[in-house]
Design an enzyme around this catalytic site. Structure first.
Site, PDB file in Angstrom:
ATOM      1  N   ASP A  80      39.401  41.764  36.925  1.00  0.00           N
ATOM      2  CA  ASP A  80      40.319  42.225  37.541  1.00  0.00           C
ATOM      3  C   ASP A  80      41.310  42.740  36.627  1.00  0.00           C
ATOM      4  OD1 ASP A  80      42.039  43.372  39.751  1.00  0.00           O
ATOM      5  OD2 ASP A  80      43.237  41.354  39.339  1.00  0.00           O
ATOM      6  N   SER A  81      42.363  43.673  36.817  1.00  0.00           N
ATOM      7  CA  SER A  81      43.521  43.772  35.865  1.00  0.00           C
ATOM      8  C   SER A  81      44.443  42.568  35.614  1.00  0.00           C
ATOM      9  CB  SER A  81      44.155  44.961  36.808  1.00  0.00           C
ATOM     10  OG  SER A  81      44.919  44.517  37.851  1.00  0.00           O
TER      11      SER A  81
ATOM     12  N   TYR B  30      47.324  48.148  36.947  1.00  0.00           N
ATOM     13  CA  TYR B  30      46.477  49.489  36.485  1.00  0.00           C
ATOM     14  C   TYR B  30      46.777  50.483  37.713  1.00  0.00           C
ATOM     15  CZ  TYR B  30      42.747  47.319  33.397  1.00  0.00           C
ATOM     16  OH  TYR B  30      42.171  46.809  32.682  1.00  0.00           O
ATOM     17  N   GLY B  31      47.202  49.954  39.088  1.00  0.00           N
ATOM     18  CA  GLY B  31      47.381  50.660  40.319  1.00  0.00           C
ATOM     19  C   GLY B  31      48.081  51.928  39.967  1.00  0.00           C
TER      20      GLY B  31
ATOM     21  N   CYS C 214      38.606  44.327  41.636  1.00  0.00           N
ATOM     22  CA  CYS C 214      39.848  45.214  41.586  1.00  0.00           C
ATOM     23  C   CYS C 214      39.283  46.703  42.311  1.00  0.00           C
ATOM     24  CB  CYS C 214      39.927  45.456  40.120  1.00  0.00           C
ATOM     25  SG  CYS C 214      41.325  46.594  39.850  1.00  0.00           S
ATOM     26  N   ASN C 215      40.204  46.899  43.389  1.00  0.00           N
ATOM     27  CA  ASN C 215      40.004  48.272  44.040  1.00  0.00           C
ATOM     28  C   ASN C 215      40.003  49.278  43.177  1.00  0.00           C
ATOM     29  OD1 ASN C 215      39.708  47.273  47.261  1.00  0.00           O
ATOM     30  ND2 ASN C 215      40.819  45.901  46.292  1.00  0.00           N
ATOM     31  N   THR C 216      41.162  49.093  42.376  1.00  0.00           N
ATOM     32  CA  THR C 216      41.770  50.476  41.712  1.00  0.00           C
ATOM     33  C   THR C 216      40.799  50.866  40.493  1.00  0.00           C
ATOM     34  OG1 THR C 216      43.849  49.581  41.667  1.00  0.00           O
ATOM     35  CG2 THR C 216      43.545  51.315  39.905  1.00  0.00           C
TER      36      THR C 216
ATOM     37  N   GLU D  71      51.940  39.324  39.964  1.00  0.00           N
ATOM     38  CA  GLU D  71      51.983  38.974  38.728  1.00  0.00           C
ATOM     39  C   GLU D  71      53.052  38.159  37.962  1.00  0.00           C
ATOM     40  OE1 GLU D  71      49.155  39.987  36.266  1.00  0.00           O
ATOM     41  OE2 GLU D  71      48.302  40.238  38.181  1.00  0.00           O
TER      42      GLU D  71
ATOM     43  N   CYS E  15      43.626  45.637  47.930  1.00  0.00           N
ATOM     44  CA  CYS E  15      43.994  45.327  46.732  1.00  0.00           C
ATOM     45  C   CYS E  15      43.852  43.739  46.477  1.00  0.00           C
ATOM     46  CB  CYS E  15      45.458  45.915  46.301  1.00  0.00           C
ATOM     47  SG  CYS E  15      46.102  45.046  44.867  1.00  0.00           S
ATOM     48  N   THR E  16      43.127  43.405  45.547  1.00  0.00           N
ATOM     49  CA  THR E  16      42.799  42.059  45.558  1.00  0.00           C
ATOM     50  C   THR E  16      43.964  41.194  45.135  1.00  0.00           C
ATOM     51  OG1 THR E  16      42.054  42.262  43.096  1.00  0.00           O
ATOM     52  CG2 THR E  16      40.345  42.509  44.763  1.00  0.00           C
ATOM     53  N   HIS E  17      45.261  41.672  44.858  1.00  0.00           N
ATOM     54  CA  HIS E  17      46.336  40.815  44.623  1.00  0.00           C
ATOM     55  C   HIS E  17      46.947  40.605  45.823  1.00  0.00           C
ATOM     56  CE1 HIS E  17      46.074  42.064  40.711  1.00  0.00           C
ATOM     57  NE2 HIS E  17      47.352  41.358  40.326  1.00  0.00           N
TER      58      HIS E  17
HETATM   59  N1  DGL Z   1      44.002  44.048  41.998  1.00  0.00           N
HETATM   60  C1  DGL Z   1      43.763  45.389  41.813  1.00  0.00           C
HETATM   61  C2  DGL Z   1      43.504  46.097  42.781  1.00  0.00           C
HETATM   62  O1  DGL Z   1      42.703  45.431  43.763  1.00  0.00           O
HETATM   63  C3  DGL Z   1      45.067  46.238  41.188  1.00  0.00           C
HETATM   64  C4  DGL Z   1      46.053  45.554  40.555  1.00  0.00           C
HETATM   65  C5  DGL Z   1      47.047  46.648  39.676  1.00  0.00           C
HETATM   66  O2  DGL Z   1      47.662  47.531  39.855  1.00  0.00           O
HETATM   67  O3  DGL Z   1      46.567  46.234  38.225  1.00  0.00           O
HETATM   68  O4  DGL Z   1      43.630  47.029  43.264  1.00  0.00           O
END
Ligand code: DGL
Length: 272
Positions: A7-8, A39-40, A70-72, A155, A189-191
């Site tokens: 993941d990011s 990353y988003g 990570c979805n992104t 984060e 989004c996994t966060h």
């Molecule tokens: N956790 C990531 C996701 O599922 C993205 C987080 C990010 O923006 O870096 O999309």
């Protein structure tokens, strides 16, 4: 060989936790690119470049299979890595994402057939959820909404603060006013599962909020059942090793809060 989980940042830990609950026997290697998070809000090219570096780093450290938790990264890099890079790197290795397994389960979750997807600006802009849903359940009405502040809140360890309430309520109000018939909200989004207690505060009880961890874990279990040639290569020591691109001290303290157990990570550099 191990299963890599990438993941990011910290978000993939929500997926790793559920994967390990479902499949505790395997050895895992987690990598968070915390130094370059989020990353988003980054371009396709950059997310692809960073994700490819991460996948290669996990392969070099003994992973046969990497989950982009990570979805992104799944939206912006998975297909190119699967189609263009894997054949050149090592065609026996595999990279899997989180969007397809989530989309496959959506028709079972909703009665109104009105779904809300919350994700990063990058995931929403990629339109990946809409494209995948159109293929398997075109009767669904999908409303996607980006929550640009939610990943920085997690984060920066602000996910439990009053400031977080403001941003959580604001985005949920926008989503629900865009389509009041929504009965299922996917945290794409996994966060976001780390904000779940706050999310539940601002939506009516009848709305189902779906976290991806259990879905991805079940889908991985199914994948390994269908691919004995990969499963038989995986070592079964029940271990997990953590890597981050940030300082270990920061990663260890926050990751330990999320995982509810103390961990010790190592720092690696991904930029070549
Ligand atoms: N956790 C990531 C996701 O599922 C993205 C987080 C990010 O923006 O870096 O999309």
């Amino acid at each position: 060989m191990k299963i890599g989980v990438f993941d990011s940042g910290y978000g993939g830990l929500t997926i790793l936790k559920d994967i390990r609950n479902r499949l505790p026997q395997y050895d895992y290697l987690y990598l968070g690119d915390n130094a370059r998070n989020p990353y988003g809000t980054r371009s396709f090219e950059i997310v692809y470049e960073f994700t490819l570096q991460a996948v290669k780093a996990l392969f070099e450290r003994g992973c046969r299979l990497v989950i982009l938790a990570c979805n992104t990264a799944s939206a912006k890099a998975l297909r190119t890595i699967q189609q263009n890079d894997l054949p050149k790197i090592d065609s026996s290795k595999r990279v899997l994402g989180v969007i397809r397994p989530t989309v496959e389960i959506i028709p079972k979750l909703t009665s109104s057939k009105h779904i809300g997807i919350l994700g990063t600006p990058g995931t929403v802009k990629s339109n990946s959820y809409a494209l995948e849903i159109e293929k398997i359940a075109p009767e669904m009405t999908l409303t996607q909404h980006a929550c640009p502040m939610w990943v920085p809140l997690v984060e920066n360890n602000e996910f439990d603060s009053e400031g977080a309430d403001y941003f959580v309520e604001k985005e949920l109000r926008s989503l629900m006013s865009a389509d009041p018939k929504i009965d299922t909200i996917i945290l794409g989004c996994t966060h976001y599962p780390l904000l779940l207690p706050k999310i539940k505060k601002y939506i009516p009880d009848h709305i189902n909020v779906v976290c991806q961890g259990p879905i991805v874990a079940e889908s991985l279990a199914d994948y390994l059942r269908r691919h004995p040639e990969i499963e038989s290569n995986l070592t079964k020591g029940g271990s997990v090793t953590y890597l981050t691109t940030e300082h270990t001290e920061k990663f260890d303290s926050l990751a330990s809060v999320f995982l509810e157990s103390s961990i010790n990570s190592d720092t690696i550099s991904l930029a070549h």
